[in-house]
Motif scaffolding. Structure first.
Motif, mmCIF file in Angstrom:
data_model
loop_
_atom_site.group_PDB
_atom_site.id
_atom_site.type_symbol
_atom_site.label_atom_id
_atom_site.label_comp_id
_atom_site.label_asym_id
_atom_site.label_seq_id
_atom_site.Cartn_x
_atom_site.Cartn_y
_atom_site.Cartn_z
ATOM 1 N N UNK A 271 1.009 -1.167 0.230
ATOM 2 C CA UNK A 271 0.103 0.023 0.007
ATOM 3 C C UNK A 271 1.036 1.391 0.081
ATOM 4 N N UNK A 272 0.781 2.068 -0.922
ATOM 5 C CA UNK A 272 1.398 3.343 -1.187
ATOM 6 C C UNK A 272 0.515 4.552 -1.165
ATOM 7 N N UNK A 273 1.128 5.791 -0.863
ATOM 8 C CA UNK A 273 0.679 6.981 -0.845
ATOM 9 C C UNK A 273 1.476 7.859 -1.817
ATOM 10 N N UNK A 274 0.586 8.290 -2.795
ATOM 11 C CA UNK A 274 1.563 9.168 -3.880
ATOM 12 C C UNK A 274 0.909 10.605 -3.673
ATOM 13 N N UNK A 275 2.029 11.609 -3.443
ATOM 14 C CA UNK A 275 1.671 13.105 -3.367
ATOM 15 C C UNK A 275 1.635 13.609 -4.903
ATOM 16 N N UNK A 276 0.496 13.921 -5.470
ATOM 17 C CA UNK A 276 0.433 14.150 -6.962
ATOM 18 C C UNK A 276 1.014 15.275 -7.403
ATOM 19 N N UNK A 277 1.205 16.240 -6.370
ATOM 20 C CA UNK A 277 1.954 17.678 -7.059
ATOM 21 C C UNK A 277 3.336 17.391 -7.065
#
Length: 423
Positions: A271-277
């Motif tokens: 499970x990953x969390x990506x900062x779009x900006x």
């Protein structure tokens, strides 16, 4: 010499009739009665009808699982109820049907060749992929028919490449195919555009306003900007990450974060969390080898269905698991559906099974639903959607609808096994 006790003082000269009680006293009495007794009392007079409906039924049904009528719901989880005018008493009845497994089953769209579809549910429509086609089927108020088997409109041809995933926002669809192409379709204006995004099969897509995202299973995740041009949408690549995922979902608060789950990770960091900006990827401390579906509960909470037989709630602020539910029969969670309040329905790997969970009750499965074993004995549930009275699930060979608002329902209660044997 012992003192003599005087008889108790009787303040009433006659027996008090229940109809003479004030409203507060009636509420205190009625709240202890069963649903059957309340059903009889509500027919006595208009006063009883008003008190029971406003002060008893409404409070009992406000926070029920699946059928509650809370005012607060998350805006990114749209309402799907075909019947929005259910009375409070009806909602209690429906909850009991969900709780004790009373429903009728319907089968639609049988196909002999083994493949699975994706479904999206709205108040009036069921959208369903069929190989390379996207179909819209009207939902019917008639409890015996449930769904119109004839599609109101069809997009694409059956010989087109399969649609792996689709999302809908307003009137706009965004879907990815196995050949790496996608299409954008507006079901209101009718405009349609196909575009090649990658050479690999697209496993998942999502979009919000002008931001479109697609991912492949192992190679890449790309972000695209959508430009409107005379009722058309042109996608222009914004950025690309050299890592692919099985499932992705943009956060509901401005789409500034992307939750992503890998198909396989030996280190159990799927499970990953990506900062779009900033294009930064962080790993959430939710130890699982594979994530099959991910969804946002709110702007700080992620829901995941996992290969390791668990359904999890993860807080992004602490990057930790908040709650974990494990399947009693050790089956993977292939898909799940969240109603925006407390209810989660999980489609399991084997035996057409669906698990019902209450987010307020940790570690416990509330109920299980086993669809009838037609054409196969072991089919997973590949896609799932529900409102407060109907459950739609996709199997290897068809679409099943479990209707909890139907007559002559057969009771299939697995609560005893869950409580007494498995926990």
């Amino acid at each position: 010499m012992s003192a003599q006790l005087s008889p108790p003082f009787n303040r009433y000269k006659h027996n008090v009739n229940i109809c003479e009680l004030d409203e507060d006293s009636l509420i205190c009495v009625f709240q202890y009665l069963s649903l059957e007794d309340l059903g009889r009392l509500i027919c006595v007079c208009k006063r009883f009808y008003r008190v029971i409906n406003i002060h008893v039924y409404s409070k009992r049904s406000a926070y029920l699982l699946r059928t509650g009528h809370q005012r607060y719901r998350f805006s990114h989880v749209p309402g799907r109820d075909l019947h929005s005018d259910f009375s409070y008493r009806k909602r209690i009845r429906l909850f009991e049907n969900w709780r004790y497994g009373r429903y009728n089953e319907k089968q639609f769209f049988y196909h002999q060749m083994l493949y699975f579809s994706q479904i999206l549910l709205e108040r009036r429509w069921l959208y369903m992929t069929h190989r390379g086609q996207l179909r819209a089927h009207e939902r019917l108020v008639n409890n015996e028919r449930v769904l119109n088997g004839k599609a109101s409109w069809i997009l694409g041809k059956s010989r087109d490449y399969d649609i792996n995933w689709m999302e809908k926002n307003g009137d706009l669809f965004f879907a990815g195919r196995t050949d790496g192409s996608c299409f954008v379709y507006n079901c209101d204006s009718g405009f349609y555009r196909k575009q090649q995004l990658t050479e690999e099969p697209i496993t998942s897509v999502d979009f919000d306003a002008k931001l479109f995202v697609c991912t492949t299973k192992s190679k890449s995740t790309s972000f695209w900007t959508g430009f409107n041009d005379i009722n058309d949408v042109m996608l222009e690549k914004k950025q690309q990450l050299n890592e692919g995922y099985q499932t992705i979902k943009l956060s509901p608060s401005g789409a500034n974060q992307l939750a992503a789950g890998k198909y396989s990770d030996r280190e159990k960091k799927a499970l990953k969390l990506i900062d779009v900006e900033r294009s930064l990827t962080s790993t959430l401390n939710s130890p699982t080898r594979a994530v099959y579906q991910v969804m946002w509960k709110d702007s700080n909470t992620i829901l995941t269905g996992n290969f390791d037989t668990t359904f999890r709630v993860i807080d992004t602020r602490t990057a930790q698991d908040e709650s974990v539910w494990t399947d009693p029969y050790d089956a993977s969670v292939y898909c799940f559906d969240y109603d925006g309040a407390y209810s989660v329905l999980c489609g399991m790997k084997y035996n057409f099974r669906v698990n019902l969970y209450d987010l307020r009750i940790p570690k416990r499965c509330i109920q299980m639903y086993f669809s009838s074993k037609k054409h196969s004995h072991y089919s997973p549930v590949y896609s799932i959607a529900a409102d407060c009275s109907q459950l739609f699930l996709v199997t290897d060979h068809d679409l099943r609808v479990l209707n909890f608002d139907a007559n002559n329902k057969e009771k299939k209660d697995y609560t005893y096994d869950l409580v007494n044997c498995l926990y």
